[in-house]
Design a protein around this motif. Structure first.
Motif, PDB file in Angstrom:
ATOM      1  N   LEU A 133       0.819  -1.209   0.000  1.00  0.00           N
ATOM      2  CA  LEU A 133       0.000   0.000   0.000  1.00  0.00           C
ATOM      3  C   LEU A 133       0.856   1.264   0.000  1.00  0.00           C
ATOM      4  O   LEU A 133       0.518   2.260  -0.665  1.00  0.00           O
ATOM      5  CB  LEU A 133      -0.917   0.018   1.219  1.00  0.00           C
ATOM      6  N   GLU A 134       1.947   1.246   0.749  1.00  0.00           N
ATOM      7  CA  GLU A 134       2.841   2.406   0.760  1.00  0.00           C
ATOM      8  C   GLU A 134       3.382   2.687  -0.632  1.00  0.00           C
ATOM      9  O   GLU A 134       3.473   3.842  -1.068  1.00  0.00           O
ATOM     10  CB  GLU A 134       3.983   2.168   1.740  1.00  0.00           C
ATOM     11  N   VAL A 135       3.737   1.630  -1.352  1.00  0.00           N
ATOM     12  CA  VAL A 135       4.230   1.783  -2.726  1.00  0.00           C
ATOM     13  C   VAL A 135       3.143   2.355  -3.616  1.00  0.00           C
ATOM     14  O   VAL A 135       3.368   3.298  -4.401  1.00  0.00           O
ATOM     15  CB  VAL A 135       4.734   0.429  -3.267  1.00  0.00           C
ATOM     16  N   LEU A 136       1.922   1.810  -3.512  1.00  0.00           N
ATOM     17  CA  LEU A 136       0.818   2.295  -4.344  1.00  0.00           C
ATOM     18  C   LEU A 136       0.451   3.733  -4.012  1.00  0.00           C
ATOM     19  O   LEU A 136       0.138   4.525  -4.909  1.00  0.00           O
ATOM     20  CB  LEU A 136      -0.405   1.396  -4.162  1.00  0.00           C
ATOM     21  N   GLN A 137       0.482   4.087  -2.734  1.00  0.00           N
ATOM     22  CA  GLN A 137       0.111   5.453  -2.358  1.00  0.00           C
ATOM     23  C   GLN A 137       1.084   6.469  -2.918  1.00  0.00           C
ATOM     24  O   GLN A 137       0.689   7.582  -3.309  1.00  0.00           O
ATOM     25  CB  GLN A 137       0.030   5.579  -0.837  1.00  0.00           C
ATOM     26  N   ARG A 138       2.366   6.114  -2.994  1.00  0.00           N
ATOM     27  CA  ARG A 138       3.335   7.023  -3.617  1.00  0.00           C
ATOM     28  C   ARG A 138       3.047   7.195  -5.104  1.00  0.00           C
ATOM     29  O   ARG A 138       3.233   8.289  -5.649  1.00  0.00           O
ATOM     30  CB  ARG A 138       4.755   6.499  -3.401  1.00  0.00           C
ATOM     31  N   ARG A 139       2.594   6.135  -5.746  1.00  0.00           N
ATOM     32  CA  ARG A 139       2.286   6.217  -7.181  1.00  0.00           C
ATOM     33  C   ARG A 139       0.971   6.936  -7.458  1.00  0.00           C
ATOM     34  O   ARG A 139       0.822   7.597  -8.490  1.00  0.00           O
ATOM     35  CB  ARG A 139       2.229   4.803  -7.780  1.00  0.00           C
ATOM     36  N   PHE A 140       0.013   6.795  -6.540  1.00  0.00           N
ATOM     37  CA  PHE A 140      -1.331   7.344  -6.763  1.00  0.00           C
ATOM     38  C   PHE A 140      -1.794   8.136  -5.534  1.00  0.00           C
ATOM     39  O   PHE A 140      -2.708   7.725  -4.818  1.00  0.00           O
ATOM     40  CB  PHE A 140      -2.317   6.207  -7.058  1.00  0.00           C
TER      41      PHE A 140
END
Length: 355
Positions: A133-140
């Protein structure tokens, strides 16, 4: 528009599995279920126990294998039909709820088409999900994200702040096949209770095909699936304090045509005695522990299963070989039903291996 810029906000992750460590908690229920399975005349372990951090990583590796057609085929369908899926769902701009989210990449592949206001990842492997989720939140960063650590085989509990309308439940990968049909019906009916007339379910379904293709997908020559299966014994050792020795066991997978399912087992290489604090179990050489079923459905049988659960198929998309289907369902009577769309060409080779 979806942007990709750094984000520093703390992600809300609600771990329902650790929220109540007292007697009667999910942890106690897990220990009881594992011990009951080991003591059964035909020993078994529920497949949800595959997914600790290492198990989740091993499963991601499985999806990269040439033999494991499921992820590659489903991904091609989602990529080719994403705009049709968004239009048919009617949930664009709503809440995307990703069941068994893993690394979240399948759901993320639909973000551009669905434009969700909110993304909710639900997974039993909390630490792995939190990192993803941390990775996805940085992307989106424009999407509100919440993680829920939960066993989806139990009744689903959603926090009060999760949007109640235009909910699109996303259950990819044909994980529905891990349930026996009666359990699958109850699971689908439970999801239906969270869906109003503005919401829908988008679900992946592995279809019946030749046994050789199925068996290769669950018993790859590289041994990744074997490692995934054996890793569950490491988890048992941690949860119940057992003394399984992985070298005493081997991975077995086969297609049971009578029940239209792949079965995975762990087979004792020799006579062994497994001990834990409150007991022990002796296994003869060749005796097995049943670890997973994966049911394969004809399309008409899956539509009938949805109907028994109070849902109705409204659209579906398949590949040109009819190996896999992505099905959109709503509560019965919500909107007009439609049949499967045109098949999607899929590269059957190894070129398309990235998630």
């Amino acid at each position: 528009m979806l942007r990709s810029t750094p984000v520093t906000t703390m992600l809300p992750v609600i771990d329902l599995e650790r929220a109540a460590p007292e007697v009667g908690s999910p942890a106690d229920a897990d220990r009881d279920a594992l011990l009951a399975g080991l003591r059964a005349p035909r020993a078994w372990i529920a497949p949800k126990f595959f997914y600790d951090a290492l198990g989740s990583t091993l499963f991601d590796a499985i999806t990269e294998l040439d033999e494991y057609y499921l992820t590659r085929t489903e991904r091609a369908i989602l990529r080719a039909r994403e705009r049709e899926i968004a239009a048919a769902s009617g949930c664009d701009g709503g809440t995307l709820i990703d069941l068994g989210a893993g690394n979240g990449e399948k759901a993320a592949s639909l973000f551009a088409a669905l434009r969700p206001r909110e993304y909710v990842a639900v997974d039993i492997s909390v630490d792995y999900m939190h990192h993803s989720l941390e990775v996805l939140q940085r992307r989106f960063p424009g999407i509100v994200m919440t993680g829920i650590g939960a066993d989806i085989t139990r009744p689903l509990v959603l926090p009060a702040h999760i949007g109640r309308t235009r909910r699109l439940f996303f259950y990819p990968g044909s994980s529905i096949g891990n349930f026996v049909p009666d359990q699958a019906q109850r699971f689908l009916a439970g999801l239906g209770a969270h869906i109003d007339d503005t919401g829908a379910l988008l679900i992946g379904v592995d279809l019946v095909k030749d046994a050789a293709t199925l068996q290769a997908a669950y018993d790859d020559p590289l041994g990744v699936t074997a490692a995934f299966n054996l890793n569950v014994l490491r988890r048992l050792n941690r949860i119940i304090g057992s003394d399984f020795v992985l070298a005493d066991w081997r991975h077995v997978a086969f297609f049971d045509a009578a029940h239209s399912r792949i079965e995975m087992h762990l087979e004792a290489r020799r006579a062994v005695c497994v001990r834990w604090a409150s007991g022990e179990r002796r296994f003869a050489a060749g005796e097995r522990i049943h670890t997973e079923n994966s049911y394969k459905y004809p399309l008409e049988a899956f539509a009938a299963l949805l109907g028994r659960a109070g849902l109705e198929q409204h659209a579906c998309w398949t590949d040109e070989r009819q190996w896999f289907a992505v099905v959109l369902a709503r509560r019965s009577g919500a909107r007009r039903r439609s049949d499967c769309g045109e098949p999607t060409p899929v590269d059957g080779g190894a070129a398309d291996q990235k998630r």
